[in-house]
Design a protein around this motif. Structure first.
Motif, short mmCIF file in Angstrom:
data_model
loop_
_atom_site.label_atom_id
_atom_site.label_comp_id
_atom_site.label_asym_id
_atom_site.label_seq_id
_atom_site.Cartn_x
_atom_site.Cartn_y
_atom_site.Cartn_z
N ASP A 199 0.83 -1.21 0.00
CA ASP A 199 0.00 0.00 0.00
C ASP A 199 0.87 1.26 0.00
O ASP A 199 0.57 2.23 -0.70
CB ASP A 199 -0.95 0.01 1.20
N LYS A 200 1.95 1.24 0.79
CA LYS A 200 2.87 2.37 0.84
C LYS A 200 3.49 2.62 -0.53
O LYS A 200 3.55 3.75 -1.02
CB LYS A 200 4.02 2.06 1.82
N LEU A 201 3.96 1.54 -1.16
CA LEU A 201 4.61 1.68 -2.47
C LEU A 201 3.63 2.16 -3.53
O LEU A 201 3.99 2.96 -4.40
CB LEU A 201 5.25 0.35 -2.89
N LYS A 202 2.38 1.69 -3.45
CA LYS A 202 1.36 2.15 -4.41
C LYS A 202 1.12 3.64 -4.27
O LYS A 202 0.97 4.36 -5.27
CB LYS A 202 0.05 1.38 -4.20
N LYS A 203 1.07 4.14 -3.03
CA LYS A 203 0.87 5.57 -2.82
C LYS A 203 2.04 6.38 -3.36
O LYS A 203 1.84 7.46 -3.94
CB LYS A 203 0.64 5.85 -1.33
N VAL A 204 3.26 5.89 -3.17
CA VAL A 204 4.43 6.57 -3.72
C VAL A 204 4.34 6.60 -5.25
O VAL A 204 4.57 7.64 -5.88
CB VAL A 204 5.74 5.87 -3.26
N CYS A 205 3.99 5.46 -5.86
CA CYS A 205 3.87 5.38 -7.32
C CYS A 205 2.81 6.35 -7.84
O CYS A 205 3.04 7.06 -8.83
CB CYS A 205 3.54 3.96 -7.76
N ASN A 206 1.65 6.38 -7.19
CA ASN A 206 0.58 7.28 -7.63
C ASN A 206 0.99 8.74 -7.51
O ASN A 206 0.75 9.55 -8.41
CB ASN A 206 -0.70 7.02 -6.84
N ALA A 207 1.63 9.10 -6.40
CA ALA A 207 2.01 10.49 -6.16
C ALA A 207 3.09 10.97 -7.12
O ALA A 207 3.11 12.13 -7.51
CB ALA A 207 2.47 10.67 -4.71
N LEU A 208 3.99 10.06 -7.53
CA LEU A 208 5.15 10.47 -8.33
C LEU A 208 5.08 9.97 -9.78
O LEU A 208 6.07 10.05 -10.51
CB LEU A 208 6.44 9.97 -7.66
N ASP A 209 3.92 9.45 -10.19
CA ASP A 209 3.71 8.99 -11.56
C ASP A 209 4.74 7.92 -11.96
O ASP A 209 5.37 7.99 -13.01
CB ASP A 209 3.75 10.17 -12.53
N LEU A 210 4.91 6.92 -11.09
CA LEU A 210 5.83 5.81 -11.35
C LEU A 210 5.03 4.58 -11.76
O LEU A 210 3.92 4.36 -11.27
CB LEU A 210 6.65 5.49 -10.10
N THR A 211 5.60 3.76 -12.61
CA THR A 211 4.98 2.51 -13.04
C THR A 211 5.82 1.36 -12.50
O THR A 211 6.93 1.11 -13.00
CB THR A 211 4.93 2.42 -14.59
N PRO A 212 5.33 0.68 -11.46
CA PRO A 212 6.14 -0.42 -10.89
C PRO A 212 6.20 -1.59 -11.87
O PRO A 212 5.19 -2.00 -12.42
CB PRO A 212 5.38 -0.79 -9.62
N ILE A 213 7.42 -2.10 -12.09
CA ILE A 213 7.57 -3.26 -12.98
C ILE A 213 8.17 -4.46 -12.25
O ILE A 213 8.33 -5.51 -12.84
CB ILE A 213 8.41 -2.91 -14.23
N GLY A 214 8.48 -4.29 -10.96
CA GLY A 214 9.02 -5.41 -10.20
C GLY A 214 9.65 -4.95 -8.91
O GLY A 214 9.72 -3.75 -8.61
N PHE A 215 10.11 -5.94 -8.15
CA PHE A 215 10.82 -5.62 -6.91
C PHE A 215 11.86 -6.70 -6.65
O PHE A 215 11.81 -7.79 -7.22
CB PHE A 215 9.85 -5.50 -5.72
N MET A 216 12.81 -6.36 -5.79
CA MET A 216 13.82 -7.31 -5.36
C MET A 216 14.06 -7.07 -3.87
O MET A 216 13.89 -5.96 -3.38
CB MET A 216 15.12 -7.11 -6.14
N VAL A 217 14.41 -8.13 -3.17
CA VAL A 217 14.83 -7.99 -1.79
C VAL A 217 16.31 -7.64 -1.84
O VAL A 217 17.11 -8.35 -2.46
CB VAL A 217 14.58 -9.29 -0.99
N THR A 218 16.68 -6.53 -1.24
CA THR A 218 18.03 -6.00 -1.37
C THR A 218 19.09 -7.01 -0.96
O THR A 218 20.09 -7.21 -1.66
CB THR A 218 18.18 -4.69 -0.57
N SER A 219 18.88 -7.70 0.16
CA SER A 219 19.88 -8.67 0.63
C SER A 219 20.03 -9.82 -0.38
O SER A 219 21.13 -10.31 -0.61
CB SER A 219 19.52 -9.20 2.01
N GLU A 220 18.94 -10.25 -1.00
CA GLU A 220 19.01 -11.31 -2.00
C GLU A 220 19.72 -10.81 -3.26
O GLU A 220 20.48 -11.56 -3.88
CB GLU A 220 17.61 -11.82 -2.35
N ALA A 221 19.49 -9.56 -3.63
CA ALA A 221 20.15 -8.99 -4.81
C ALA A 221 21.67 -8.96 -4.61
O ALA A 221 22.43 -9.25 -5.54
CB ALA A 221 19.62 -7.59 -5.09
N ILE A 222 22.11 -8.63 -3.40
CA ILE A 222 23.54 -8.63 -3.10
C ILE A 222 24.11 -10.04 -3.23
O ILE A 222 25.18 -10.25 -3.80
CB ILE A 222 23.80 -8.03 -1.70
N THR A 223 23.36 -11.03 -2.74
CA THR A 223 23.79 -12.42 -2.85
C THR A 223 23.91 -12.84 -4.31
O THR A 223 24.89 -13.46 -4.71
CB THR A 223 22.78 -13.34 -2.11
#
Length: 196
Positions: free
Chosen positions: A99-123
């Motif tokens: 819900d938080k991320l959706k509000k950020v996207c709506n407010a800043l005109d962003l189109t979410p295309i995915g996510f990653m867990v930062t610790s997993e990305a480092i691995t």
């Protein structure tokens, strides 16, 4: 618009203390960093008001976009999120954070295309660099706490955390005793999520 203008992706990396905005260019199927910027939160991302979260994210994005031509903005966005924002069973972002991320996207005109867990990305990055699954202890040091993750064969087996004790090394030493496996990997990889 040139084709290059349309092939930019924004990565927003959220930690407890800050947001990192990274603009990536798609070149021949590979991503190349164009520019980046960070902006710090006045309190933990968990406790920040929506208005403050949106304002800080907007500041980081604006700084990162300064090198782009005036008519070009990044919209397609990949989020880097904290491990505790994701359900371990379903691997989906928990509702309150989604819900938080959706509000950020709506407010800043962003189109979410995915996510990653930062610790997993480092691995995954370490595994790609080394050419083999990683076995190590990864220590994430933030302003207020230390998180240790035990990796074997590229998989997180255990995770322990603590607020800072007298120092980061003392906190790591104490946390090492909380792992349940009899033999720990010989390597500790440290990364700092707090720039100070």
């Amino acid at each position: 618009f040139s084709p290059d203008d349309l092939r930019k992706i924004l990565s927003l990396i959220l930690t407890d203390e800050k947001v990192g905005a990274v603009i990536l260019q798609v070149d021949n199927g590979a991503l190349r960093k164009i520019n980046s910027s960070e902006a710090s939160f006045t309190e933990s991302v968990e406790d920040l008001s929506m208005e403050d979260l949106i304002a800080v994210v907007d500041k980081a994005i604006s700084r990162a976009e300064e090198i782009l031509p005036p008519h070009i903005q990044t919209h397609k966005t990949v989020f880097g999120v904290k491990e505790n924002w994701v359900e371990s069973e379903t691997k989906k972002i928990k509702k309150e954070y989604l819900d938080k991320l959706k509000k950020v996207c709506n407010a800043l005109d962003l189109t979410p295309i995915g996510f990653m867990v930062t610790s997993e990305a480092i691995t995954y990055f370490m595994q790609d660099e080394e050419g083999a699954p990683v076995s190590a202890i990864v220590a994430e040091i933030s302003k207020d706490s230390v998180i240790l993750r035990l990796l074997r064969g590229g998989k997180i087996l255990e995770s322990v955390n603590s607020p800072h004790l007298e120092s980061a090394p003392a906190t790591i030493d104490k946390l090492l005793g909380h792992f349940t496996v009899p033999v720990l990997p010989a390597r500790i990889v440290v990364f700092q999520s707090n720039p100070d």
